[in-house]
Design a protein around this motif. Structure first.
Motif, PDB file in Angstrom:
ATOM      1  N   LEU A  42       0.805  -1.215   0.000  1.00 31.16           N
ATOM      2  CA  LEU A  42       0.000   0.000   0.000  1.00 31.16           C
ATOM      3  C   LEU A  42       0.845   1.276   0.000  1.00 31.16           C
ATOM      4  CD1 LEU A  42      -2.851  -0.833   2.542  1.00 31.16           C
ATOM      5  CD2 LEU A  42      -2.932  -0.863   0.054  1.00 31.16           C
ATOM      6  N   GLU A  43       0.445   2.211  -0.856  1.00 33.35           N
ATOM      7  CA  GLU A  43       1.006   3.559  -0.922  1.00 33.35           C
ATOM      8  C   GLU A  43       2.472   3.595  -1.358  1.00 33.35           C
ATOM      9  OE1 GLU A  43       0.153   5.960   2.508  1.00 33.35           O
ATOM     10  OE2 GLU A  43      -1.868   5.155   2.710  1.00 33.35           O
ATOM     11  N   SER A  44       3.009   2.462  -1.788  1.00 29.95           N
ATOM     12  CA  SER A  44       4.420   2.453  -2.201  1.00 29.95           C
ATOM     13  C   SER A  44       4.646   3.260  -3.472  1.00 29.95           C
ATOM     14  CB  SER A  44       4.910   1.013  -2.372  1.00 29.95           C
ATOM     15  OG  SER A  44       4.082   0.297  -3.272  1.00 29.95           O
ATOM     16  N   HIS A  45       3.581   3.541  -4.225  1.00 25.12           N
ATOM     17  CA  HIS A  45       3.709   4.335  -5.450  1.00 25.12           C
ATOM     18  C   HIS A  45       4.108   5.779  -5.156  1.00 25.12           C
ATOM     19  CE1 HIS A  45      -0.217   5.369  -3.930  1.00 25.12           C
ATOM     20  NE2 HIS A  45      -0.389   6.294  -4.846  1.00 25.12           N
ATOM     21  N   LYS A  46       3.981   6.186  -3.908  1.00 22.27           N
ATOM     22  CA  LYS A  46       4.314   7.564  -3.535  1.00 22.27           C
ATOM     23  C   LYS A  46       5.808   7.760  -3.289  1.00 22.27           C
ATOM     24  CE  LYS A  46      -0.233   8.209  -1.375  1.00 22.27           C
ATOM     25  NZ  LYS A  46      -0.973   8.481  -0.111  1.00 22.27           N
ATOM     26  N   ASN A  47       6.578   6.668  -3.358  1.00 24.78           N
ATOM     27  CA  ASN A  47       8.008   6.725  -3.034  1.00 24.78           C
ATOM     28  C   ASN A  47       8.916   6.792  -4.256  1.00 24.78           C
ATOM     29  OD1 ASN A  47       7.354   6.518  -0.288  1.00 24.78           O
ATOM     30  ND2 ASN A  47       7.340   4.281  -0.375  1.00 24.78           N
ATOM     31  N   GLY A  48       8.340   7.026  -5.432  1.00 25.03           N
ATOM     32  CA  GLY A  48       9.153   7.079  -6.638  1.00 25.03           C
ATOM     33  C   GLY A  48       9.681   5.707  -7.016  1.00 25.03           C
ATOM     34  N   ILE A  49      10.797   5.676  -7.727  1.00 21.60           N
ATOM     35  CA  ILE A  49      11.404   4.404  -8.122  1.00 21.60           C
ATOM     36  C   ILE A  49      12.184   3.841  -6.933  1.00 21.60           C
ATOM     37  CG2 ILE A  49      13.058   3.293  -9.673  1.00 21.60           C
ATOM     38  CD1 ILE A  49      12.259   5.335 -11.805  1.00 21.60           C
ATOM     39  N   ILE A  50      11.833   2.624  -6.545  1.00 16.57           N
ATOM     40  CA  ILE A  50      12.400   1.994  -5.348  1.00 16.57           C
ATOM     41  C   ILE A  50      13.466   0.982  -5.748  1.00 16.57           C
ATOM     42  CG2 ILE A  50      11.872   0.558  -3.336  1.00 16.57           C
ATOM     43  CD1 ILE A  50       9.006   1.739  -3.451  1.00 16.57           C
ATOM     44  N   ARG A  51      14.607   1.066  -5.134  1.00 14.20           N
ATOM     45  CA  ARG A  51      15.695   0.132  -5.428  1.00 14.20           C
ATOM     46  C   ARG A  51      15.387  -1.233  -4.797  1.00 14.20           C
ATOM     47  NH1 ARG A  51      20.995   0.610  -7.054  1.00 14.20           N
ATOM     48  NH2 ARG A  51      22.443  -0.980  -6.291  1.00 14.20           N
ATOM     49  N   ILE A  52      15.391  -2.264  -5.638  1.00 20.04           N
ATOM     50  CA  ILE A  52      15.169  -3.631  -5.154  1.00 20.04           C
ATOM     51  C   ILE A  52      16.516  -4.354  -5.159  1.00 20.04           C
ATOM     52  CG2 ILE A  52      13.878  -5.770  -5.452  1.00 20.04           C
ATOM     53  CD1 ILE A  52      12.052  -3.411  -4.960  1.00 20.04           C
ATOM     54  N   GLU A  90      19.587  -6.570  -2.257  1.00 19.87           N
ATOM     55  CA  GLU A  90      19.674  -7.505  -1.135  1.00 19.87           C
ATOM     56  C   GLU A  90      19.226  -6.873   0.182  1.00 19.87           C
ATOM     57  OE1 GLU A  90      23.640  -5.447  -1.689  1.00 19.87           O
ATOM     58  OE2 GLU A  90      22.171  -6.459  -2.970  1.00 19.87           O
ATOM     59  N   ASN A  91      19.141  -5.550   0.224  1.00 17.78           N
ATOM     60  CA  ASN A  91      18.706  -4.866   1.442  1.00 17.78           C
ATOM     61  C   ASN A  91      17.206  -4.583   1.466  1.00 17.78           C
ATOM     62  OD1 ASN A  91      21.387  -4.629   2.522  1.00 17.78           O
ATOM     63  ND2 ASN A  91      21.774  -2.973   1.057  1.00 17.78           N
ATOM     64  N   PHE A  92      16.523  -4.933   0.382  1.00 17.45           N
ATOM     65  CA  PHE A  92      15.093  -4.644   0.296  1.00 17.45           C
ATOM     66  C   PHE A  92      14.295  -5.523   1.254  1.00 17.45           C
ATOM     67  CE2 PHE A  92      10.940  -5.910  -1.455  1.00 17.45           C
ATOM     68  CZ  PHE A  92      10.311  -4.674  -1.470  1.00 17.45           C
ATOM     69  N   LYS A  93      13.442  -4.893   2.048  1.00 15.41           N
ATOM     70  CA  LYS A  93      12.533  -5.607   2.937  1.00 15.41           C
ATOM     71  C   LYS A  93      11.159  -4.968   2.798  1.00 15.41           C
ATOM     72  CE  LYS A  93      15.982  -7.019   6.375  1.00 15.41           C
ATOM     73  NZ  LYS A  93      16.393  -6.956   7.812  1.00 15.41           N
ATOM     74  N   LYS A  94      10.196  -5.753   2.339  1.00 17.55           N
ATOM     75  CA  LYS A  94       8.877  -5.194   2.058  1.00 17.55           C
ATOM     76  C   LYS A  94       8.230  -4.583   3.294  1.00 17.55           C
ATOM     77  CE  LYS A  94       6.397  -9.586   2.616  1.00 17.55           C
ATOM     78  NZ  LYS A  94       5.544 -10.597   1.946  1.00 17.55           N
ATOM     79  N   GLU A  95       8.510  -5.151   4.480  1.00 18.67           N
ATOM     80  CA  GLU A  95       7.894  -4.645   5.701  1.00 18.67           C
ATOM     81  C   GLU A  95       8.370  -3.238   6.051  1.00 18.67           C
ATOM     82  OE1 GLU A  95      11.144  -7.648   6.862  1.00 18.67           O
ATOM     83  OE2 GLU A  95       9.528  -7.481   5.385  1.00 18.67           O
ATOM     84  N   ASN A  96       9.509  -2.835   5.469  1.00 19.87           N
ATOM     85  CA  ASN A  96      10.000  -1.473   5.703  1.00 19.87           C
ATOM     86  C   ASN A  96       9.316  -0.458   4.798  1.00 19.87           C
ATOM     87  OD1 ASN A  96      11.782  -2.442   7.610  1.00 19.87           O
ATOM     88  ND2 ASN A  96      13.510  -2.589   6.199  1.00 19.87           N
TER      89      ASN A  96
END
Length: 231
Positions: A156-166, A168-174
């Protein structure tokens, strides 16, 4: 207030919205017949170029036209059309991602346009985020989609964060809360391309047929490959 004003509000705030069943059984079967009469029953790029009757059937539907008018301004046009089905051997897990690549006619080296690809002669590129922010996706579900056949899971609402780097440090809960998107047959899921989404493999033999349409109102120097006006 229009019938679909709530869907527009949810799209802006949450990054997605799901409608009631808009297409009748007759219309769904008509769309399925057109697709199954084409070159590939499981994945079709440039869908409207290859099966132009698809657009006619969709935009004859009065509910869809009202939904489109509620969400898109008059300067919007079709920029991409894809069909895919998730079943049997055509079944895959998709990790969290954003829909960043657009299809274009020619390659021009211009600042802000990155990660060029060429898939079987079809050019793709990631445009500036301002272009992506103005794209609206309509996913027309020809089958009911739930946890058994690979329904989308969105953050939810992740579209408001621009382009997100995916990486090895990516954690969806963050990033935010994840929701499963259950859509009834004939329903439409509206989505922002920058919304992070994923899907599991299907665990059933039931089809998960989706017509994926992207609309935009921004012109680009290299021209949209699939640009179609909406009348």
């Amino acid at each position: 207030m229009s019938k679909f004003s709530q869907n527009k509000k949810e799209l802006i705030n949450k990054g997605y919205s799901i409608t009631e069943s808009i297409f009748s059984d007759e219309e769904r079967l008509q769309l399925i017949h057109l697709i199954e009469s084409s070159e590939n029953k499981y994945a079709i790029r440039q869908l409207v170029n290859k099966v132009p009757e698809i657009k006619e059937v969709i935009f004859k539907n009065e509910k869809f036209k009202k939904l489109y008018a509620s969400v898109c301004c008059t300067d919007y046009f079709l920029s991409k059309a894809i069909f895919f089905n998730k079943i049997g051997k055509f079944n895959w897990f998709v990790s969290h991602h954003q829909d960043l690549s657009i299809s274009v006619k020619k390659k021009l080296i211009i600042e802000g346009y990155t990660n060029w690809t060429n898939k079987k002669g079809q050019l793709g590129v990631i445009p500036p985020k301002e272009i992506l922010e103005n794209i609206i996706t309509f996913r027309i579900h020809l089958d009911k989609t739930d946890e058994t056949n690979g329904a989308l899971k969105v953050i939810l609402e992740s579209h408001k964060n621009g382009i997100i780097r995916i990486d090895e440090n990516f954690k969806k809960e963050n990033i935010g809360k994840e929701e499963l998107c259950i859509v009834n047959e004939g329903g439409v899921m509206l989505m922002k391309p920058l919304l992070l989404h994923a899907s599991s493999k299907s665990i059933t033999n039931h089809d998960r047929r989706v017509i994926h349409l992207e609309f935009c109102n921004q012109e680009i120097p290299m021209e949209w490959l699939e640009r179609k006006e909406i009348i």
